[in-house]
Design an enzyme around this catalytic site. Structure first.
Site, mmCIF file in Angstrom:
data_model
loop_
_atom_site.group_PDB
_atom_site.id
_atom_site.type_symbol
_atom_site.label_atom_id
_atom_site.label_comp_id
_atom_site.label_asym_id
_atom_site.label_seq_id
_atom_site.Cartn_x
_atom_site.Cartn_y
_atom_site.Cartn_z
ATOM 1 N N SER A 134 0.873 -1.182 0.000
ATOM 2 C CA SER A 134 0.000 0.000 0.000
ATOM 3 C C SER A 134 0.902 1.220 0.000
ATOM 4 O O SER A 134 2.049 1.132 0.470
ATOM 5 C CB SER A 134 -0.852 -0.001 1.269
ATOM 6 O OG SER A 134 -1.525 1.232 1.418
ATOM 7 N N TYR A 147 -3.077 -1.198 10.755
ATOM 8 C CA TYR A 147 -2.975 -1.551 9.326
ATOM 9 C C TYR A 147 -1.626 -1.075 8.762
ATOM 10 O O TYR A 147 -0.917 -1.823 8.087
ATOM 11 C CB TYR A 147 -4.139 -0.924 8.561
ATOM 12 C CG TYR A 147 -4.109 -1.158 7.073
ATOM 13 C CD1 TYR A 147 -4.407 -2.410 6.543
ATOM 14 C CD2 TYR A 147 -3.782 -0.125 6.186
ATOM 15 C CE1 TYR A 147 -4.377 -2.633 5.163
ATOM 16 C CE2 TYR A 147 -3.756 -0.333 4.817
ATOM 17 C CZ TYR A 147 -4.057 -1.588 4.311
ATOM 18 O OH TYR A 147 -4.025 -1.807 2.952
HETATM 19 N N1 LIG Z 1 -8.762 -0.910 -1.466
HETATM 20 C C1 LIG Z 1 -7.786 -0.096 -1.094
HETATM 21 O O1 LIG Z 1 -7.989 1.119 -0.922
HETATM 22 C C2 LIG Z 1 -6.393 -0.650 -0.892
HETATM 23 C C3 LIG Z 1 -5.319 0.254 -0.886
HETATM 24 C C4 LIG Z 1 -4.034 -0.226 -0.685
HETATM 25 C C5 LIG Z 1 -3.819 -1.576 -0.525
HETATM 26 N N2 LIG Z 1 -4.873 -2.446 -0.534
HETATM 27 C C6 LIG Z 1 -4.598 -3.875 -0.335
HETATM 28 O O2 LIG Z 1 -5.128 -4.609 -1.415
HETATM 29 C C7 LIG Z 1 -5.335 -5.956 -1.012
HETATM 30 C C8 LIG Z 1 -6.695 -6.432 -1.518
HETATM 31 O O3 LIG Z 1 -7.716 -5.680 -0.903
HETATM 32 P P1 LIG Z 1 -8.990 -5.131 -1.707
HETATM 33 O O4 LIG Z 1 -8.928 -3.645 -1.682
HETATM 34 O O5 LIG Z 1 -9.133 -5.807 -3.008
HETATM 35 O O6 LIG Z 1 -10.159 -5.527 -0.687
HETATM 36 P P2 LIG Z 1 -11.267 -6.707 -0.728
HETATM 37 O O7 LIG Z 1 -12.143 -6.538 -1.909
HETATM 38 O O8 LIG Z 1 -11.859 -6.671 0.625
HETATM 39 O O9 LIG Z 1 -10.427 -8.037 -0.941
HETATM 40 C C9 LIG Z 1 -9.694 -8.629 0.101
HETATM 41 C C10 LIG Z 1 -9.495 -10.077 -0.228
HETATM 42 O O10 LIG Z 1 -8.641 -10.681 0.786
HETATM 43 C C11 LIG Z 1 -9.229 -11.914 1.125
HETATM 44 N N3 LIG Z 1 -8.797 -12.415 2.442
HETATM 45 C C12 LIG Z 1 -8.935 -11.859 3.666
HETATM 46 N N4 LIG Z 1 -8.416 -12.679 4.604
HETATM 47 C C13 LIG Z 1 -7.951 -13.777 3.951
HETATM 48 C C14 LIG Z 1 -7.310 -14.979 4.353
HETATM 49 N N5 LIG Z 1 -7.050 -15.254 5.651
HETATM 50 N N6 LIG Z 1 -6.948 -15.889 3.409
HETATM 51 C C15 LIG Z 1 -7.214 -15.656 2.102
HETATM 52 N N7 LIG Z 1 -7.840 -14.546 1.658
HETATM 53 C C16 LIG Z 1 -8.201 -13.622 2.579
HETATM 54 C C17 LIG Z 1 -10.729 -11.663 1.081
HETATM 55 O O11 LIG Z 1 -11.383 -12.920 1.021
HETATM 56 P P3 LIG Z 1 -12.902 -13.192 1.489
HETATM 57 O O12 LIG Z 1 -13.750 -12.906 0.287
HETATM 58 O O13 LIG Z 1 -12.889 -14.633 1.885
HETATM 59 O O14 LIG Z 1 -13.196 -12.273 2.637
HETATM 60 C C18 LIG Z 1 -10.799 -10.881 -0.232
HETATM 61 O O15 LIG Z 1 -10.744 -11.722 -1.344
HETATM 62 C C19 LIG Z 1 -5.179 -5.984 0.518
HETATM 63 O O16 LIG Z 1 -3.916 -6.519 0.837
HETATM 64 C C20 LIG Z 1 -5.253 -4.511 0.881
HETATM 65 O O17 LIG Z 1 -4.547 -4.232 2.076
HETATM 66 C C21 LIG Z 1 -6.154 -2.005 -0.726
#
Ligand SMILES: NC(=O)c1ccc[n+]([C@@H]2O[C@H](COP(=O)([O-])OP(=O)(O)OC[C@H]3O[C@@H](n4cnc5c(N)ncnc54)[C@H](OP(=O)(O)O)[C@@H]3O)[C@@H](O)[C@H]2O)c1
Length: 276
Positions: A134, A147
């Site tokens: 991030s 976080y």
């Molecule tokens: N969105 C933002 O603003 C942002 C910004 C910077 C970085 N990120 C990073 O991007 C990554 C993806 O997040 P996203 O924004 O796409 O959010 P998201 O739509 O909530 O996706 C998160 C994913 O992680 C999975 N997950 C959570 N715990 C897990 C576990 N123990 N084992 C396997 N899978 C697991 C969730 O699975 P389930 O469906 O089973 O819950 C979901 O598929 C994260 O690492 C986040 O920190 C996001």
């Protein structure tokens, strides 16, 4: 030409899902891994995508999924450590369990999957490990201390690990998105709550409102999928890839400005309306 194979964790929604679809469109074999593949939707139209069960906190599921992917596709060229979520809010309201779970997923989960893939990458004399970190792995905002701690941990870990594995042709790449519209701010978020602790209420309400407001103009996850594709195809040993205009700008300002000035700008934006 042999197709390349990518394994992505947390591919059920958001960045992971869009990345799986994008790589399939570019002709890659995609192993889209997730905790509950039986609930997955939106992959039917993609013949290049196969679903696997993998929970990053469960070593057995990691070993099983990696073995199956290698059996199905012959080898894995790229691993994307994407699974993660935000445990957020006033630090004093966080429980030990919430903090532990955040590190179990965002840090130890990434390390678990990486430990399992490295022997395969070494044996192949090649492999690209991509971590979805991030911009919050190199700068901070209020209410995200736990976080941020996980993403800063990933940044330091990756920066050191790259020295060790380079001799085997293994590349480490950290993707640093800014705010992206996914389930991150919704169903995935774990918000710290302690109703008896009211001292932070005004601050928390204002900072939360301003943060949510700024997310309204966030781009969708395509910008991150494209950055991951660029990193996966980059034969250099570049470590960091900001993903989105916001991430590039904020990381540039963080490098350029003294910390006191940068944090003053953060306070102007996130604490707007708060009188101290
Ligand atoms: N969105 C933002 O603003 C942002 C910004 C910077 C970085 N990120 C990073 O991007 C990554 C993806 O997040 P996203 O924004 O796409 O959010 P998201 O739509 O909530 O996706 C998160 C994913 O992680 C999975 N997950 C959570 N715990 C897990 C576990 N123990 N084992 C396997 N899978 C697991 C969730 O699975 P389930 O469906 O089973 O819950 C979901 O598929 C994260 O690492 C986040 O920190 C996001």
């Amino acid at each position: 030409m042999n197709k390349k194979t990518i394994l992505i964790t947390g591919a059920s929604t958001g960045i992971g899902k869009t990345t799986a679809q994008y790589f399939a469109e570019q002709g890659w074999n995609v192993a889209a891994t997730m905790r509950t593949p039986e609930k997955a939707t939106g992959f039917e139209a993609f013949t290049g995508i196969k679903l696997y069960q993998l929970d990053v906190t469960d070593e057995q599921s990691i070993a099983r999924a990696i073995d199956s992917v290698i059996k199905d596709f012959g080898k894995i060229d790229v691993l994307v450590n994407n699974a993660g979520y935000g445990a957020v809010g006033v630090f004093e309201k966080a429980t030990k369990e919430q903090i532990q779970k955040q590190f179990d997923t965002n840090v130890f989960g990434v390390m678990n999957v990486t430990r399992h893939i490295l022997p395969h990458f070494r044996a192949n004399g090649a492999g690209t490990l991509i971590n979805v970190s991030s911009m919050g792995g190199r700068l901070t905002f209020p209410l995200y201390s736990v976080y941020h701690a996980t993403k800063w941990a990933l940044e330091g870990w990756a920066e050191s690990l790259q020295f060790e594995v380079r001799q085997f042709g293994i590349r480490i790449k950290n993707i640093e998105p800014g705010a992206i519209k996914t389930d991150f701010m919704g169903r995935s978020m774990d918000v710290f709550s302690k109703p008896d602790l009211i001292a932070y209420d005004t601050y928390e309400a204002i900072a939360t409102k301003n943060t949510e407001e700024s997310y309204k103009s966030a781009p969708d996850s395509a910008v991150v999928a494209k950055t991951i594709f660029k990193a996966a195809n980059d034969s250099s040993y570049q470590l960091r890839y900001p993903a989105s205009g916001q991430a590039s700008l904020f990381l540039f300002l963080r490098r350029l400005l003294p910390l006191g000035i940068f944090n003053g700008l953060v306070r102007l934006a996130v604490e707007k309306g708060f009188k101290n």
